[in-house]
Design a protein around this motif. Structure first.
Motif, PDB file in Angstrom:
ATOM      1  N   PHE A 189       0.885  -1.169   0.000  1.00 43.21           N
ATOM      2  CA  PHE A 189       0.000   0.000   0.000  1.00 43.21           C
ATOM      3  C   PHE A 189       0.910   1.202   0.000  1.00 43.21           C
ATOM      4  N   GLU A 190       1.043   1.836  -1.146  1.00 41.86           N
ATOM      5  CA  GLU A 190       1.987   2.946  -1.233  1.00 41.86           C
ATOM      6  C   GLU A 190       1.276   4.203  -1.662  1.00 41.86           C
ATOM      7  N   ILE A 191       1.639   5.291  -1.034  1.00 41.81           N
ATOM      8  CA  ILE A 191       1.121   6.598  -1.439  1.00 41.81           C
ATOM      9  C   ILE A 191       2.299   7.448  -1.870  1.00 41.81           C
ATOM     10  N   ASP A 192       2.232   7.936  -3.097  1.00 39.61           N
ATOM     11  CA  ASP A 192       3.258   8.836  -3.600  1.00 39.61           C
ATOM     12  C   ASP A 192       2.895  10.243  -3.145  1.00 39.61           C
ATOM     13  N   LEU A 193       3.569  10.714  -2.107  1.00 43.85           N
ATOM     14  CA  LEU A 193       3.206  12.028  -1.558  1.00 43.85           C
ATOM     15  C   LEU A 193       3.531  13.153  -2.521  1.00 43.85           C
ATOM     16  N   LEU A 194       4.395  12.879  -3.494  1.00 48.25           N
ATOM     17  CA  LEU A 194       4.697  13.931  -4.464  1.00 48.25           C
ATOM     18  C   LEU A 194       3.655  13.985  -5.569  1.00 48.25           C
ATOM     19  N   ARG A 195       2.670  13.100  -5.520  1.00 49.81           N
ATOM     20  CA  ARG A 195       1.531  13.220  -6.422  1.00 49.81           C
ATOM     21  C   ARG A 195       0.284  13.643  -5.660  1.00 49.81           C
ATOM     22  N   CYS A 196       0.221  13.241  -4.409  1.00 50.83           N
ATOM     23  CA  CYS A 196      -0.999  13.433  -3.615  1.00 50.83           C
ATOM     24  C   CYS A 196      -1.310  14.920  -3.438  1.00 50.83           C
ATOM     25  N   VAL A 197      -2.578  15.251  -3.574  1.00 51.09           N
ATOM     26  CA  VAL A 197      -2.967  16.646  -3.390  1.00 51.09           C
ATOM     27  C   VAL A 197      -3.757  16.843  -2.089  1.00 51.09           C
ATOM     28  N   TYR A 198      -3.771  15.840  -1.242  1.00 53.50           N
ATOM     29  CA  TYR A 198      -4.388  15.955   0.087  1.00 53.50           C
ATOM     30  C   TYR A 198      -5.844  16.406   0.001  1.00 53.50           C
ATOM     31  N   CYS A 199      -6.597  15.804  -0.902  1.00 54.24           N
ATOM     32  CA  CYS A 199      -7.990  16.204  -1.038  1.00 54.24           C
ATOM     33  C   CYS A 199      -8.873  15.470  -0.052  1.00 54.24           C
ATOM     34  N   GLY A 200      -8.429  14.325   0.463  1.00 54.04           N
ATOM     35  CA  GLY A 200      -9.226  13.572   1.420  1.00 54.04           C
ATOM     36  C   GLY A 200     -10.283  12.695   0.782  1.00 54.04           C
ATOM     37  N   PHE A 201     -10.275  12.566  -0.535  1.00 57.66           N
ATOM     38  CA  PHE A 201     -11.275  11.714  -1.189  1.00 57.66           C
ATOM     39  C   PHE A 201     -11.083  10.250  -0.804  1.00 57.66           C
ATOM     40  N   CYS A 202      -9.828   9.855  -0.569  1.00 57.57           N
ATOM     41  CA  CYS A 202      -9.586   8.468  -0.184  1.00 57.57           C
ATOM     42  C   CYS A 202     -10.227   8.172   1.161  1.00 57.57           C
ATOM     43  N   VAL A 203     -10.186   9.153   2.064  1.00 58.26           N
ATOM     44  CA  VAL A 203     -10.804   8.969   3.373  1.00 58.26           C
ATOM     45  C   VAL A 203     -12.317   8.841   3.214  1.00 58.26           C
ATOM     46  N   ASP A 204     -12.872   9.674   2.360  1.00 57.69           N
ATOM     47  CA  ASP A 204     -14.315   9.610   2.134  1.00 57.69           C
ATOM     48  C   ASP A 204     -14.721   8.310   1.451  1.00 57.69           C
ATOM     49  N   ALA A 205     -13.853   7.816   0.568  1.00 52.15           N
ATOM     50  CA  ALA A 205     -14.229   6.643  -0.215  1.00 52.15           C
ATOM     51  C   ALA A 205     -14.125   5.356   0.590  1.00 52.15           C
ATOM     52  N   CYS A 206     -13.308   5.356   1.616  1.00 52.42           N
ATOM     53  CA  CYS A 206     -13.001   4.104   2.315  1.00 52.42           C
ATOM     54  C   CYS A 206     -14.233   3.556   3.034  1.00 52.42           C
ATOM     55  N   PRO A 207     -14.632   2.324   2.753  1.00 50.34           N
ATOM     56  CA  PRO A 207     -15.802   1.753   3.429  1.00 50.34           C
ATOM     57  C   PRO A 207     -15.464   1.181   4.800  1.00 50.34           C
ATOM     58  N   GLU A 208     -14.197   1.006   5.095  1.00 57.66           N
ATOM     59  CA  GLU A 208     -13.803   0.338   6.332  1.00 57.66           C
ATOM     60  C   GLU A 208     -13.208   1.306   7.346  1.00 57.66           C
ATOM     61  N   GLU A 209     -13.185   2.564   7.035  1.00 61.66           N
ATOM     62  CA  GLU A 209     -12.493   3.553   7.866  1.00 61.66           C
ATOM     63  C   GLU A 209     -11.056   3.120   8.127  1.00 61.66           C
ATOM     64  N   ALA A 210     -10.438   2.618   7.084  1.00 66.93           N
ATOM     65  CA  ALA A 210      -9.080   2.117   7.232  1.00 66.93           C
ATOM     66  C   ALA A 210      -8.055   3.206   6.983  1.00 66.93           C
ATOM     67  N   ILE A 211      -8.377   4.160   6.126  1.00 73.75           N
ATOM     68  CA  ILE A 211      -7.421   5.222   5.838  1.00 73.75           C
ATOM     69  C   ILE A 211      -7.963   6.517   6.410  1.00 73.75           C
TER      70      ILE A 211
END
Lengths: 196, 230
Positions: free
Chosen positions: A106-128
């Motif tokens: 599970f890798e996140i490229d922080l130099l691409r990430c724009v910190y929008c938080g969509f991944c947090v919203d999308a997660c069904p398990e509250e894992a991220i």
């Protein structure tokens, strides 16, 4: 013809030294406040951190189950929702029938990430979720691709505090519940999967 | 080492051999002093092309006050600067300008790539945007964020100070060595785009679709006679 009221300003009068003194008074008051009264606006950053909101979107975190394994089920929802396509997941199999999958990578490229938080919203398990860590820099690109183990590191969470996460800061939750109740009461509709 | 060399500034070059080769103690002490002076008086130049430049203003104002790190003298001429903040999206058209301005800075010089657009292109995975300024110029410190917080920028500045103290400086653009690079930089991407365009044109001349188009045989539904409308 419309009438226009013209205000005449006497530009050639000499106001004297008074406005300058007025300005200097403000300057000196600020100087005294900063130097002697300890009311400086400056945050002494590396020692003193600015207090940010509990919904601050900083660097991501992966939450864990009780046994320490990641809560993530490798469903690729976050990677799909990500506008910058910065999340890379590889799934592995888990013996439990109720979980089935977990991320081997599970890798996140922080130099691409724009910190929008969509991944947090999308997660069904509250894992991220997100922390309030915001002062990570690197001298190479590879340093700033953070992997699963770094995402699950809990020390950073204690140091910086939790940031944007779905559970505690869902300000629209009461509104949504009220709307659902009204739908049920007034129209007899319970939204869900359509009946076949 | 004579007085002329000192005047010429030879002793301050971290790569200058006699400084580190166990020469006389005066030059090594002098070298440390110069490094200390240099790291405490960085003159940055903001190369701002987008919203990161707005966030850069926040760093220079009183809440975060980069004067505490001796870096408050913002120079808008590259000839007077020794640190460049590349803040914002660098498109391919801007790349030669960035390169020119970097070359105009006097040695020694450092570069902070601020924000995801400058560092990797961010979510502009697109034909017109540089996928990171390290295709063309060396980058010392990358700051993630869109835009980065002032804290991140100050951390980057402190990392630059550490690098100055250690005598380190990025010398080469990372080019094809950098992560995720497909090819050897901007020129290669441009050639590839042109190759794709000519390929599309030649296929169009033959009456074919571009290569990217997938042909999936979709089942055609039979129209019902007198069926429902719409």
């Amino acid at each position: 013809m419309a009438t226009v009221n013209v205000v005449r300003v006497e530009r050639n009068t000499h106001p004297g030294i008074y406005p300058i003194l007025l300005g200097l008074k403000i300057t000196f008051m600020n100087m005294i406040r900063t130097l002697f009264m300890g009311q400086s606006a400056t945050i002494q950053f590396p020692e003193q951190k600015r207090v940010s909101s509990g919904r601050y979107r900083g660097i991501h975190l992966l939450t864990a189950r009780e046994d320490g394994t990641p809560k993530c089920v490798a469903c690729y929802m976050c990677a799909t929702a990500c506008p910058a396509e910065c999340i890379y997941i590889e799934a592995g199999e888990r013996p439990e029938k109720s979980i089935e999958k977990y991320p081997t990578r599970f890798e996140i490229d922080l130099l691409r990430c724009v910190y929008c938080g969509f991944c947090v919203d999308a997660c069904p398990e509250e894992a991220i979720m997100m922390s309030r860590e915001n002062d990570l820099v690197g001298t190479t690109r590879a340093e700033l691709i953070i992997d699963r183990d770094r995402l699950m590191e809990r020390g950073k969470l204690a140091e910086y505090g939790p940031g944007y996460r779905p559970t505690d800061h869902d300000v629209r939750r009461p509104v949504r519940i009220a709307a659902l109740e009204r739908l049920k009461k007034e129209h007899g509709i319970v939204p869900g999967m359509p009946h076949r | 080492m004579g007085a002329l060399d000192i005047l010429k500034g030879k002793f301050v070059d971290p790569t200058y051999a006699s400084v580190h080769a166990g020469g006389d103690i005066i030059t090594t002490r002098l070298d440390a002093l110069v490094k200390w002076g240099r790291k405490s008086s960085i003159w940055p130049m903001p190369f701002g092309t987008a919203c990161c430049a707005i966030e850069f203003m926040a760093v220079s104002f009183s809440h975060y006050d980069i004067a505490r790190f001796g870096a408050e003298v913002l120079r808008f001429s590259p000839r007077q600067a020794d640190l460049m903040f590349v803040a914002g999206t660098i498109v391919d058209k801007q790349a030669p300008i960035l390169k020119t301005i970097y070359d105009q800075m006097p040695e020694p010089k450092w570069v902070i790539s601020m924000g995801v657009c400058a560092s990797s292109g961010g979510f502009y995975r697109s034909y017109h945007t540089m996928q990171g300024i390290d295709e063309i110029i060396p980058v010392d410190v990358y700051v993630p964020g869109c835009p980065p917080s002032p804290e991140g920028l100050i951390a980057a500045l402190m990392k630059i100070q550490d690098k100055i103290q250690a005598g380190q400086q990025a010398r080469e653009p990372q080019g094809e060595d950098r992560l995720g690079a497909s090819g050897a930089g901007a020129i290669d991407r441009r050639q590839r785009r042109q190759a794709w365009a000519s390929d599309d044109r030649s296929r169009a001349a033959e009456g074919k679709d571009p290569r990217g188009v997938l042909h999936i045989a979709a089942p055609v539904e039979k129209e019902e006679v007198g069926g429902h409308h719409g």
